[in-house]
Structures are given as structure tokens and as C-alpha cells.
Design a protein around this motif. Structure first.
Motif, mmCIF file in Angstrom:
data_model
loop_
_atom_site.group_PDB
_atom_site.id
_atom_site.type_symbol
_atom_site.label_atom_id
_atom_site.label_comp_id
_atom_site.label_asym_id
_atom_site.label_seq_id
_atom_site.Cartn_x
_atom_site.Cartn_y
_atom_site.Cartn_z
ATOM 1 N N MET A 1 0.696 -4.852 -0.551
ATOM 2 C CA MET A 1 0.662 -6.133 0.144
ATOM 3 C C MET A 1 1.294 -7.247 -0.692
ATOM 4 O O MET A 1 2.044 -8.077 -0.186
ATOM 5 N N ASP B 1 -12.177 -6.555 2.969
ATOM 6 C CA ASP B 1 -12.052 -5.108 3.106
ATOM 7 C C ASP B 1 -11.155 -4.467 2.059
ATOM 8 O O ASP B 1 -11.223 -3.260 1.842
ATOM 9 N N HIS B 2 -10.288 -5.231 1.431
ATOM 10 C CA HIS B 2 -9.363 -4.663 0.454
ATOM 11 C C HIS B 2 -9.961 -4.582 -0.947
ATOM 12 O O HIS B 2 -9.279 -4.136 -1.877
ATOM 13 N N ARG C 1 -2.972 1.141 -4.185
ATOM 14 C CA ARG C 1 -2.299 1.249 -2.893
ATOM 15 C C ARG C 1 -3.218 1.806 -1.820
ATOM 16 O O ARG C 1 -3.113 1.466 -0.654
ATOM 17 N N ASP C 2 -4.118 2.700 -2.231
ATOM 18 C CA ASP C 2 -4.977 3.420 -1.287
ATOM 19 C C ASP C 2 -6.405 3.348 -1.787
ATOM 20 O O ASP C 2 -6.787 4.028 -2.738
ATOM 21 N N LEU C 3 -7.197 2.500 -1.142
ATOM 22 C CA LEU C 3 -8.559 2.235 -1.618
ATOM 23 C C LEU C 3 -9.420 3.489 -1.600
ATOM 24 O O LEU C 3 -10.134 3.782 -2.571
ATOM 25 N N ALA D 1 -8.731 -3.624 -6.154
ATOM 26 C CA ALA D 1 -8.118 -4.438 -5.108
ATOM 27 C C ALA D 1 -6.940 -3.665 -4.534
ATOM 28 O O ALA D 1 -5.954 -3.413 -5.238
ATOM 29 N N ALA D 2 -7.034 -3.278 -3.276
ATOM 30 C CA ALA D 2 -5.972 -2.501 -2.635
ATOM 31 C C ALA D 2 -4.900 -3.450 -2.107
ATOM 32 O O ALA D 2 -4.684 -3.597 -0.903
ATOM 33 N N VAL D 3 -4.215 -4.106 -3.059
ATOM 34 C CA VAL D 3 -3.232 -5.135 -2.696
ATOM 35 C C VAL D 3 -1.867 -4.861 -3.306
ATOM 36 O O VAL D 3 -0.967 -5.701 -3.213
ATOM 37 N N THR E 1 -5.377 -2.769 -9.476
ATOM 38 C CA THR E 1 -4.622 -2.893 -8.241
ATOM 39 C C THR E 1 -4.298 -1.484 -7.741
ATOM 40 O O THR E 1 -3.943 -0.605 -8.520
#
Length: 267
Positions: free
Chosen positions: A77, A56-57, A32-34, A72-74, A30
């Protein structure tokens, strides 16, 4: 898990968690910034990337043509901690989540639909985070299983107690054909799938320790050719070295996710 086949030919190659279950089937980070995450792991581990089928995430990391891990840039989110997490194949994510709750675990996220399957993010009784996945696995899953330079180890308070917890959720050492085998060797639990060692569980973690390397957690290991070079690259690109030996180093990426690089390819 996130490389869903689209052609009829590749559809025949799909492996499902209804035939492979209880075994580690993926590792995911996981973030924060892909873009920053991709830059760091490319510099440290030489990974290449492709867009996953989940949107896209999500990205899939490759070593050559072998999918190694997902990002996973989640984290922001879904209000999740940044961390590397192993996922285990299950016939039903809902059943696995219910079993975890009944045995004192925690369901952090899900189960949710992530086509082509369902996933849940859980924590065991000691707080170690893990995931379960129901559905189609990576189309190159057998290659990943045999060749991908990944391995997982649970650092926990009591290996025997943890093995019972996971075994009851994931049907380890059950009468079900193809289930994972559990062995006690040298004071630790060794998990085998189809004869191959796929995970180890060791005692000694401290639940309230301020050091995250000592608290109960699943540690993801990546086999590399040059441990020292990876450690130097991590420091140059905003990460840190938490511990280092000749053949292994525990690293932390700029977001705080820790992982191990090792020159050992045996498990």
C-alpha cells in the motif's frame, strides 16, 4: 504504541512520548500478507495476536500478556520494503523528521497521523531505516520495556558518527531531564535509558555491500529458549537461515525481513 487504553482506569496508565523520549519504544514489521506473516511468526516464535487500534492492517504480537511487536500490512500500500524497524519516542514527529532531513537523512513516510499519535519512517545518512513515534505509548509500556524479549542493534559504517546523528535528532546525551545516556564501551556505542541498556551501535557495515546483513541497518533481536528450534521452524515455514551460532541465529522470513533470535537475555 498501538494498544490504546479505552477505560478511565487504563487512561491513568498511559505513558506519553512527552515524558519518555529518545528511547526505543516499539518494533514493527512491514508486511505484504498479514495472515501469512502471523502464521510464520507464530510457528517460529510462538507469538499470539490481537487486533490493534489502528485498523484491519495492523496486529500486535504477544508473548503471554506482554505486547512484543507490531505488524503493519502496508508494504504494498505504501510502497515500502518489508523490514523490521525500531521506533523511538519523540515529543514531535515533525521536529524529528525535520532534524533528520537537515542532517542528511531521508524521510520515507510521514509524519502521518496514526491515532493515538503521529509517526514517521526515516533513514539515517547511511541508509539504515528507523521510525519515530509521538504520542501515547502502549498501555503496558513499562512491562514491555522491562520484560519484552526484544533488543536492537545498529550495524553502521561509523558508530561514533551515527551516535552524533541520532543524538541530535533524538536529544540523546542532552541537558533534558530523562534523556538517554550515551557511553562508548569496547569499541561500540551503548545507549541507556533510565540506567538500562536499550540499544547498541557498532561500526563495520559497508554501504554498498550486496549482502543485506552487511549493509547499514537496525537489527531487531528476540530472546528465545531454543535458537536451533527457531531456525528449523523458520526453514520449514518458508524462511531461511542467514547465519547461525550456538546461541544466536540471523533469520529471514518468507517476505525477506531479517531478524535475530538469541538465547542471551542480557543486553
Amino acid at each position: 504504541m498501538n494498544d490504546h487504553p479505552t477505560s478511565a482506569r487504563r487512561a491513568k496508565e498511559v505513558v506519553s512520548t512527552h515524558s519518555v523520549f529518545g528511547a526505543p519504544c516499539w518494533v514493527s514489521l512491514t508486511s505484504r500478507d498479514l495472515e501469512a506473516t502471523q502464521d510464520f511468526y507464530t510457528a517460529v516464535l510462538g507469538w499470539e495476536w490481537r487486533r490493534g487500534a489502528l485498523g484491519d492492517h495492523f496486529r500486535t504480537a504477544l508473548v503471554g500478556d506482554v505486547p512484543v511487536a507490531g505488524v503493519a500490512a502496508v508494504a504494498a500500500m505504501w510502497q515500502m520494503a518489508v523490514a523490521w524497524t525500531p521506533y523511538f519516542a519523540v515529543p514531535s514527529a515533525d521536529v524529528a523528521a525535520s532534524r533528520a532531513r537537515e542532517r542528511g537523512g531521508t524521510v520515507a513516510v510521514g509524519p502521518i497521523s496514526l491515532p493515538p499519535g503521529r509517526a514517521a519512517l526515516l533513514a539515517d545518512r547511511d541508509g539504515a531505516t528507523f521510525g519515530v513515534w509521538e504520542g501515547a505509548l502502549n498501555s503496558n509500556w513499562e512491562t514491555w520495556r522491562q520484560a519484552a524479549p526484544t533488543f536492537i542493534r545498529l550495524h553502521t559504517r561509523d558508530a561514533f558518527d551515527s551516535a552524533i546523528f541520532y543524538g541530535e535528532i533524538l536529544d540523546w546525551a542532552s541537558d533534558r531531564p530523562g534523556c538517554c545516556e550515551v557511553h562508548y564501551e569496547g569499541g561500540e556505542v551503548v545507549l541507556r535509558s533510565r540506567g538500562d541498556i536499550v540499544a547498541r551501535i557498532e561500526s563495520g557495515a559497508l554501504e554498498a555491500a550486496p549482502d543485506p546483513t552487511i549493509r547499514p541497518h537496525w537489527q531487531v533481536h528476540f530472546a528465545v529458549a531454543d535458537v536451533a528450534a527457531c531456525a528449523r521452524a523458520a526453514e520449514r515455514h518458508g524462511g531461511s537461515v542467514l547465519g547461525k551460532a550456538v546461541d544466536e541465529a540471523v533469520l529471514r522470513d518468507p517476505d525477506g525481513a531479517q531478524f535475530t533470535v538469541t538465547s542471551h537475555r542480557d543486553r
